[in-house]
Design a protein around this motif. Structure first.
Motif, PDB file in Angstrom:
ATOM      1  N   VAL A 167       0.842  -1.188   0.000  1.00 45.82           N
ATOM      2  CA  VAL A 167       0.000   0.000   0.000  1.00 45.82           C
ATOM      3  C   VAL A 167       0.882   1.244   0.000  1.00 45.82           C
ATOM      4  O   VAL A 167       1.781   1.374   0.833  1.00 45.82           O
ATOM      5  CB  VAL A 167      -0.901  -0.003   1.266  1.00 45.82           C
ATOM      6  N   VAL A 168       0.635   2.131  -0.954  1.00 44.05           N
ATOM      7  CA  VAL A 168       1.318   3.429  -0.969  1.00 44.05           C
ATOM      8  C   VAL A 168       0.359   4.439  -0.361  1.00 44.05           C
ATOM      9  O   VAL A 168      -0.768   4.604  -0.838  1.00 44.05           O
ATOM     10  CB  VAL A 168       1.685   3.849  -2.412  1.00 44.05           C
ATOM     11  N   LEU A 169       0.790   5.068   0.734  1.00 45.54           N
ATOM     12  CA  LEU A 169      -0.081   5.995   1.458  1.00 45.54           C
ATOM     13  C   LEU A 169       0.428   7.425   1.317  1.00 45.54           C
ATOM     14  O   LEU A 169       1.388   7.818   1.968  1.00 45.54           O
ATOM     15  CB  LEU A 169      -0.125   5.589   2.950  1.00 45.54           C
ATOM     16  N   GLY A 170      -0.216   8.182   0.437  1.00 42.10           N
ATOM     17  CA  GLY A 170       0.117   9.597   0.290  1.00 42.10           C
ATOM     18  C   GLY A 170      -0.740  10.416   1.249  1.00 42.10           C
ATOM     19  O   GLY A 170      -1.619   9.892   1.916  1.00 42.10           O
ATOM     20  N   HIS A 171      -0.496  11.714   1.313  1.00 43.18           N
ATOM     21  CA  HIS A 171      -1.319  12.522   2.213  1.00 43.18           C
ATOM     22  C   HIS A 171      -1.343  13.988   1.798  1.00 43.18           C
ATOM     23  O   HIS A 171      -0.502  14.457   1.031  1.00 43.18           O
ATOM     24  CB  HIS A 171      -0.823  12.388   3.654  1.00 43.18           C
ATOM     25  N   ALA A 172      -2.330  14.707   2.357  1.00 41.54           N
ATOM     26  CA  ALA A 172      -2.456  16.138   2.115  1.00 41.54           C
ATOM     27  C   ALA A 172      -1.416  16.894   2.942  1.00 41.54           C
ATOM     28  O   ALA A 172      -0.908  16.385   3.928  1.00 41.54           O
ATOM     29  CB  ALA A 172      -3.864  16.589   2.502  1.00 41.54           C
ATOM     30  N   GLN A 173      -1.098  18.102   2.526  1.00 43.90           N
ATOM     31  CA  GLN A 173      -0.163  18.984   3.246  1.00 43.90           C
ATOM     32  C   GLN A 173       1.209  18.348   3.406  1.00 43.90           C
ATOM     33  O   GLN A 173       1.834  18.446   4.473  1.00 43.90           O
ATOM     34  CB  GLN A 173      -0.727  19.352   4.625  1.00 43.90           C
ATOM     35  N   CYS A 174       1.677  17.669   2.360  1.00 44.01           N
ATOM     36  CA  CYS A 174       2.963  16.967   2.452  1.00 44.01           C
ATOM     37  C   CYS A 174       4.129  17.953   2.244  1.00 44.01           C
ATOM     38  O   CYS A 174       4.234  18.595   1.203  1.00 44.01           O
ATOM     39  CB  CYS A 174       3.024  15.855   1.412  1.00 44.01           C
ATOM     40  N   GLY A 175       4.996  18.033   3.246  1.00 45.26           N
ATOM     41  CA  GLY A 175       6.143  18.941   3.166  1.00 45.26           C
ATOM     42  C   GLY A 175       7.116  18.551   2.060  1.00 45.26           C
ATOM     43  O   GLY A 175       7.756  19.414   1.458  1.00 45.26           O
ATOM     44  N   GLY A 176       7.229  17.255   1.789  1.00 49.28           N
ATOM     45  CA  GLY A 176       8.116  16.794   0.719  1.00 49.28           C
ATOM     46  C   GLY A 176       7.628  17.270  -0.638  1.00 49.28           C
ATOM     47  O   GLY A 176       8.406  17.745  -1.473  1.00 49.28           O
ATOM     48  N   VAL A 177       6.311  17.148  -0.836  1.00 51.12           N
ATOM     49  CA  VAL A 177       5.722  17.605  -2.101  1.00 51.12           C
ATOM     50  C   VAL A 177       5.877  19.117  -2.230  1.00 51.12           C
ATOM     51  O   VAL A 177       6.224  19.645  -3.294  1.00 51.12           O
ATOM     52  CB  VAL A 177       4.233  17.196  -2.187  1.00 51.12           C
ATOM     53  N   GLN A 178       5.656  19.805  -1.121  1.00 49.44           N
ATOM     54  CA  GLN A 178       5.796  21.256  -1.110  1.00 49.44           C
ATOM     55  C   GLN A 178       7.233  21.656  -1.490  1.00 49.44           C
ATOM     56  O   GLN A 178       7.441  22.607  -2.258  1.00 49.44           O
ATOM     57  CB  GLN A 178       5.463  21.782   0.281  1.00 49.44           C
ATOM     58  N   ALA A 179       8.211  20.909  -0.969  1.00 49.74           N
ATOM     59  CA  ALA A 179       9.617  21.205  -1.289  1.00 49.74           C
ATOM     60  C   ALA A 179       9.884  21.026  -2.778  1.00 49.74           C
ATOM     61  O   ALA A 179      10.656  21.773  -3.376  1.00 49.74           O
ATOM     62  CB  ALA A 179      10.537  20.304  -0.463  1.00 49.74           C
ATOM     63  N   MET A 180       9.218  20.041  -3.366  1.00 48.96           N
ATOM     64  CA  MET A 180       9.430  19.787  -4.791  1.00 48.96           C
ATOM     65  C   MET A 180       8.755  20.865  -5.650  1.00 48.96           C
ATOM     66  O   MET A 180       9.327  21.353  -6.628  1.00 48.96           O
ATOM     67  CB  MET A 180       8.867  18.411  -5.151  1.00 48.96           C
ATOM     68  N   VAL A 181       7.535  21.239  -5.266  1.00 50.53           N
ATOM     69  CA  VAL A 181       6.755  22.170  -6.089  1.00 50.53           C
ATOM     70  C   VAL A 181       7.225  23.613  -5.896  1.00 50.53           C
ATOM     71  O   VAL A 181       7.330  24.375  -6.854  1.00 50.53           O
ATOM     72  CB  VAL A 181       5.245  22.048  -5.758  1.00 50.53           C
ATOM     73  N   GLN A 182       7.508  23.964  -4.633  1.00 50.44           N
ATOM     74  CA  GLN A 182       7.808  25.372  -4.329  1.00 50.44           C
ATOM     75  C   GLN A 182       9.281  25.616  -4.046  1.00 50.44           C
ATOM     76  O   GLN A 182       9.682  26.744  -3.775  1.00 50.44           O
ATOM     77  CB  GLN A 182       6.955  25.815  -3.126  1.00 50.44           C
ATOM     78  N   GLY A 183      10.089  24.563  -4.063  1.00 51.09           N
ATOM     79  CA  GLY A 183      11.512  24.705  -3.766  1.00 51.09           C
ATOM     80  C   GLY A 183      11.808  24.255  -2.346  1.00 51.09           C
ATOM     81  O   GLY A 183      11.072  24.597  -1.422  1.00 51.09           O
ATOM     82  N   ALA A 184      12.884  23.481  -2.175  1.00 43.31           N
ATOM     83  CA  ALA A 184      13.232  22.957  -0.850  1.00 43.31           C
ATOM     84  C   ALA A 184      13.736  24.084   0.044  1.00 43.31           C
ATOM     85  O   ALA A 184      14.419  24.999  -0.429  1.00 43.31           O
ATOM     86  CB  ALA A 184      14.298  21.878  -0.991  1.00 43.31           C
ATOM     87  N   PRO A 185      13.411  24.039   1.360  1.00 44.92           N
ATOM     88  CA  PRO A 185      13.994  25.022   2.282  1.00 44.92           C
ATOM     89  C   PRO A 185      15.521  24.943   2.202  1.00 44.92           C
ATOM     90  O   PRO A 185      16.078  23.884   1.931  1.00 44.92           O
ATOM     91  CB  PRO A 185      13.512  24.541   3.661  1.00 44.92           C
ATOM     92  N   ARG A 186      16.166  26.058   2.468  1.00 42.33           N
ATOM     93  CA  ARG A 186      17.625  26.117   2.365  1.00 42.33           C
ATOM     94  C   ARG A 186      18.297  25.018   3.205  1.00 42.33           C
ATOM     95  O   ARG A 186      19.312  24.462   2.816  1.00 42.33           O
ATOM     96  CB  ARG A 186      18.108  27.490   2.841  1.00 42.33           C
ATOM     97  N   GLU A 187      17.693  24.700   4.348  1.00 42.36           N
ATOM     98  CA  GLU A 187      18.290  23.719   5.267  1.00 42.36           C
ATOM     99  C   GLU A 187      18.061  22.281   4.808  1.00 42.36           C
ATOM    100  O   GLU A 187      18.511  21.348   5.471  1.00 42.36           O
ATOM    101  CB  GLU A 187      17.711  23.873   6.675  1.00 42.36           C
ATOM    102  N   ALA A 188      17.315  22.068   3.732  1.00 38.15           N
ATOM    103  CA  ALA A 188      16.944  20.700   3.349  1.00 38.15           C
ATOM    104  C   ALA A 188      17.364  20.394   1.909  1.00 38.15           C
ATOM    105  O   ALA A 188      16.596  19.821   1.150  1.00 38.15           O
ATOM    106  CB  ALA A 188      15.434  20.507   3.518  1.00 38.15           C
ATOM    107  N   ARG A 189      18.597  20.808   1.596  1.00 37.86           N
ATOM    108  CA  ARG A 189      19.012  20.612   0.198  1.00 37.86           C
ATOM    109  C   ARG A 189      20.068  19.536   0.016  1.00 37.86           C
ATOM    110  O   ARG A 189      20.371  19.162  -1.111  1.00 37.86           O
ATOM    111  CB  ARG A 189      19.481  21.938  -0.393  1.00 37.86           C
TER     112      ARG A 189
END
Ligand SMILES: [Zn+2]
Length: 202
Positions: free
Chosen positions: A97-119
């Motif tokens: 089972v692949v379990l995705g979710h809403a408000q995913c920080g990983g997806v946000q990093a991909m779409v909007q750019g990763a935070p400077r500390e997470a590169r």
């Protein structure tokens, strides 16, 4: 740390007495989970909680965004692929089972750019899913872009599962089935991927 210890003491006094026999049985016979779950590390999306499961039921892999990389048996450190190998080939789970979710920080990093500390690691890890960026509808705005990617990533992970030869073989032989879900943190609603879209399970 005190909070963790207090939590454990609560577990020992409130949960352990009734769960003890189950744990002892699992210790004696070993684990035989039927389901392998690949989910996100997000603290709000615990697969055992979402699926109401107990000890011994779910073999769980959690990583940033619940991503499955493509099959690539090389010298890299493939934590997720190692867990898939153990779950499918040794434990012989019946479903993944692949379990995705809403408000995913990983997806946000991909779409909007990763935070400077997470590169160092987050950014290259999310590159696994970058192909979904090209599928964002032109008219999509803000959160719609994130929702689209959160759902497409589940599809991508399922497609990547099929690149593992022993998973493709087990699926073809009817010994293994694959499923995709999405959990909405705010509403608590679980949706299942069916055909072209996600449908609430109840
Ligand atoms: Zn996430």
């Amino acid at each position: 740390m005190d909070r963790l210890i207090a939590g454990h003491l609560r577990f020992r006094t409130e949960t352990w007495p009734s769960a003890r026999a189950r744990y002892e049985d699992l210790a004696q016979k070993g684990q035989a989970p039927e389901t392998l779950v690949v989910g996100c590390s997000d603290s709000r999306v615990d697969p055992q909680t979402v699926f109401g499961a107990g000890p011994g039921e779910l073999f769980v892999v959690r990583n940033v965004a619940g991503l499955i990389p493509p099959y690539r048996p090389d010298a890299g450190y493939h934590g997720t692929s190692a867990a898939l190998e153990y779950g499918v080939r040794v434990l012989k789970v019946a479903r993944i089972v692949v379990l995705g979710h809403a408000q995913c920080g990983g997806v946000q990093a991909m779409v909007q750019g990763a935070p400077r500390e997470a590169r160092d690691f987050v950014k290259p890890w999310m590159e696994i899913a970058e192909t979904v960026l090209a599928s964002i509808p032109a008219q999509a705005q803000g959160d719609e872009r994130l929702h689209h990617c959160e759902m497409e990533i589940v599809r991508l992970s399922l497609a990547n599962l099929a690149t593992f030869p022993w998973i493709a073989d087990a699926v073809a032989a009817g010994r293994l089935m694959l499923a995709g879900f999405r959990f909405d943190i705010r509403t608590g609603i679980l949706m299942r991927l069916q055909g072209d879209g996600f449908v609430p399970v109840a």
